[in-house]
Write a protein that holds these residues in place. Structure first.
Motif, PDB file in Angstrom:
ATOM      1  N   ASN A 278      58.181  32.997  37.360  1.00 41.65           N
ATOM      2  CA  ASN A 278      57.778  33.511  39.105  1.00 41.65           C
ATOM      3  C   ASN A 278      56.045  33.964  38.749  1.00 41.65           C
ATOM      4  O   ASN A 278      55.471  35.427  38.991  1.00 41.65           O
ATOM      5  N   ASN A 279      55.255  32.952  37.950  1.00 44.24           N
ATOM      6  CA  ASN A 279      54.038  32.930  37.844  1.00 44.24           C
ATOM      7  C   ASN A 279      52.857  32.126  37.792  1.00 44.24           C
ATOM      8  O   ASN A 279      53.045  30.677  37.805  1.00 44.24           O
ATOM      9  N   SER A 280      51.779  32.259  38.549  1.00 46.12           N
ATOM     10  CA  SER A 280      50.790  31.774  39.590  1.00 46.12           C
ATOM     11  C   SER A 280      49.855  30.799  38.568  1.00 46.12           C
ATOM     12  O   SER A 280      48.969  30.103  38.432  1.00 46.12           O
ATOM     13  N   VAL A 281      49.678  32.099  37.572  1.00 46.46           N
ATOM     14  CA  VAL A 281      48.406  31.846  36.175  1.00 46.46           C
ATOM     15  C   VAL A 281      49.197  29.827  35.717  1.00 46.46           C
ATOM     16  O   VAL A 281      50.315  30.197  34.623  1.00 46.46           O
ATOM     17  N   GLU A 282      47.736  29.374  34.554  1.00 50.66           N
ATOM     18  CA  GLU A 282      48.083  28.543  34.437  1.00 50.66           C
ATOM     19  C   GLU A 282      47.790  28.298  33.077  1.00 50.66           C
ATOM     20  O   GLU A 282      48.766  27.624  31.833  1.00 50.66           O
ATOM     21  N   CYS A 283      46.404  29.651  32.625  1.00 53.05           N
ATOM     22  CA  CYS A 283      45.941  29.384  31.611  1.00 53.05           C
ATOM     23  C   CYS A 283      44.472  30.363  31.587  1.00 53.05           C
ATOM     24  O   CYS A 283      44.651  31.324  32.491  1.00 53.05           O
ATOM     25  N   CYS A 284      45.052  31.039  30.218  1.00 54.34           N
ATOM     26  CA  CYS A 284      44.152  31.770  29.674  1.00 54.34           C
ATOM     27  C   CYS A 284      43.502  31.306  28.785  1.00 54.34           C
ATOM     28  O   CYS A 284      43.601  30.568  27.729  1.00 54.34           O
ATOM     29  N   GLN A 285      41.356  31.414  29.438  1.00 57.71           N
ATOM     30  CA  GLN A 285      41.476  30.989  28.077  1.00 57.71           C
ATOM     31  C   GLN A 285      40.135  31.341  27.294  1.00 57.71           C
ATOM     32  O   GLN A 285      40.012  32.808  27.996  1.00 57.71           O
ATOM     33  N   SER A 286      39.974  31.138  26.489  1.00 57.49           N
ATOM     34  CA  SER A 286      39.748  32.080  25.180  1.00 57.49           C
ATOM     35  C   SER A 286      38.118  32.055  25.302  1.00 57.49           C
ATOM     36  O   SER A 286      37.630  30.715  24.513  1.00 57.49           O
ATOM     37  N   ILE A 287      36.710  32.615  25.165  1.00 53.02           N
ATOM     38  CA  ILE A 287      34.801  32.740  25.184  1.00 53.02           C
ATOM     39  C   ILE A 287      35.292  33.156  24.822  1.00 53.02           C
ATOM     40  O   ILE A 287      34.718  34.439  24.892  1.00 53.02           O
ATOM     41  N   LEU A 288      34.201  33.355  23.245  1.00 55.67           N
ATOM     42  CA  LEU A 288      33.913  33.458  22.216  1.00 55.67           C
ATOM     43  C   LEU A 288      32.226  34.692  22.265  1.00 55.67           C
ATOM     44  O   LEU A 288      31.515  33.077  22.568  1.00 55.67           O
ATOM     45  N   VAL A 289      31.931  35.429  22.353  1.00 59.41           N
ATOM     46  CA  VAL A 289      29.881  35.589  22.378  1.00 59.41           C
ATOM     47  C   VAL A 289      30.260  36.155  21.075  1.00 59.41           C
ATOM     48  O   VAL A 289      30.849  36.491  20.224  1.00 59.41           O
ATOM     49  N   CYS A 290      28.925  35.925  20.946  1.00 55.97           N
ATOM     50  CA  CYS A 290      27.728  35.635  19.556  1.00 55.97           C
ATOM     51  C   CYS A 290      26.722  37.171  19.611  1.00 55.97           C
ATOM     52  O   CYS A 290      26.188  37.922  18.497  1.00 55.97           O
ATOM     53  N   THR A 291      27.496  38.978  19.999  1.00 58.97           N
ATOM     54  CA  THR A 291      26.440  39.400  20.098  1.00 58.97           C
ATOM     55  C   THR A 291      27.667  40.685  19.442  1.00 58.97           C
ATOM     56  O   THR A 291      27.331  41.475  19.562  1.00 58.97           O
ATOM     57  N   GLY A 292      28.619  40.704  18.689  1.00 59.72           N
ATOM     58  CA  GLY A 292      29.296  41.398  18.026  1.00 59.72           C
ATOM     59  C   GLY A 292      29.679  41.107  16.716  1.00 59.72           C
ATOM     60  O   GLY A 292      29.145  41.176  16.186  1.00 59.72           O
ATOM     61  N   VAL A 293      30.933  41.658  16.851  1.00 62.22           N
ATOM     62  CA  VAL A 293      31.464  41.070  15.593  1.00 62.22           C
ATOM     63  C   VAL A 293      31.092  39.867  14.985  1.00 62.22           C
ATOM     64  O   VAL A 293      31.139  39.617  13.939  1.00 62.22           O
TER      65      VAL A 293
END
Length: 345
Positions: A278-293
């Protein structure tokens, strides 16, 4: 729990007025954001300029959020109200209103302490004495008292040029001290926080709860997890994306065959998520930023995999899980990317 409190504090903070955005989209959003804090929105106590620009895009003319947002931070070493005040100052937002010694029955680890040697000694005393550190050491009990640990980040980014030791480093010290003293492995009742899938499942619940309270009828289909740490933020988002895909496949194949029993707490979480039909979410996209580790000195690279695994020992290393779906300069570019992909402004 500190993680739940931080998420709740972030959700309350983001309901406060902020600068308006231009070019507002009339249709309700079918996506949400899971924002890391350190290295994405702030560096120590200093806000990143891109964070303020990003929040301008996320608010309407009345200062209300146009997209559901959750702060998905592993930092649990302060109260939710204190985290809200800290972020409100950094992002220029208005904060929300906000006799004997008993036997110890368990240990909960929220975040790295200030004095590591003192905490390592006290925790070891508790484990070796079976919760009675005031008594003399007899036979070492095993299994030891239950331990619940939050935040497995080996490193995190503050104002310093180099990454700082995180709670994952503290756990590494505790594990090695315990094994050196007893000859046995330190075991956890549960590991909570990124990259644990249950953390993302709870964040998804909060995203969907926000959308429901706002009266947005469109079901949330996509999540965009924005972070600066490939071994925590990206690994966790990709791992959760795999579970979402497995749940979809399980929904198609429901009833055809029975899954094998779980062999560990992490495996139990995996099976539970895979059976979440019972889950409407299809995907979890990862976005990496270059301001930290994660940093780069030239053009944004296509590959972000690392050969040294900085994750916790209880999580298997899969190089594909540290490959971000997208790599951008900062959190403002991450928001713009998601808006473009969703055809939403």
């Amino acid at each position: 729990m500190a993680l739940r409190g931080s998420l709740r504090a972030g959700r309350a903070l983001l309901r406060c007025p902020g600068p308006p955005s231009r070019g507002l989209c009339s249709r309700p959003p079918a996506f949400g954001f899971l924002f890391d804090v350190d290295g994405v929105l702030v560096r120590g106590s200093q806000p990143l300029p891109a964070a303020r620009r990003a929040f301008r895009r996320l608010a309407d003319g009345g200062g209300r959020l146009r997209v559901p947002v959750v702060f998905l931070t592993n930092a649990g070493n302060c109260l939710p109200s204190a985290k809200a005040r800290e972020l409100s100052r950094a992002l220029e937002l208005q904060p929300p209103p906000t006799t004997g010694f008993p036997t110890i029955e368990g240990v909960i680890l929220f975040g790295e302490p200030v004095r590591w040697e003192t905490s390592l000694q006290l925790i070891t005393d508790v484990l070796l004495s079976n919760g009675n550190p005031g008594e003399e050491l007899q036979d070492v009990p095993y299994p030891h008292l239950p331990i619940l640990a939050c935040n497995m980040d080996l490193l995190w980014m503050a104002e310093a040029k180099m990454p700082r030791f995180g709670h994952g480093t503290f756990l590494l010290c505790l594990e090695n001290i315990y094994k050196k003293m007893t000859g046995r492995e330190l075991k956890y009742e549960a590991l909570i926080g990124k990259p644990s899938p249950v953390t993302y499942r709870y964040a998804q619940y909060l995203i969907q709860q926000q959308a429901e309270k706002q009266g947005w009828k469109a079901p949330i289909r996509h999540l965009y997890a924005v972070g600066d740490n490939p071994m925590s933020d990206i690994y966790g988002a990709n791992l959760y994306n795999n579970y979402l895909k497995a749940a979809q496949q399980n929904q198609v194949q429901a009833g055809l065959k029975r899954s094998p029993p779980a062999a560990s707490p992490q495996a139990e979480v995996s099976l539970e998520l895979r059976h979440d039909c019972n889950n409407s979410v299809e995907c979890c996209q990862s976005i990496l930023v270059c301001t930290g580790v994660y940093r780069h000195n030239s053009d944004v690279p296509k590959k972000t995999a690392q050969t040294v695994f900085h994750g916790h020992r209880d999580f298997c290393f899969d190089p594909s899980l540290v490959e971000a779906s997208y790599v951008v300069q900062d959190v403002d570019h991450a928001v713009q990317l998601a808006f473009k992909k969703e055809n939403w402004s």
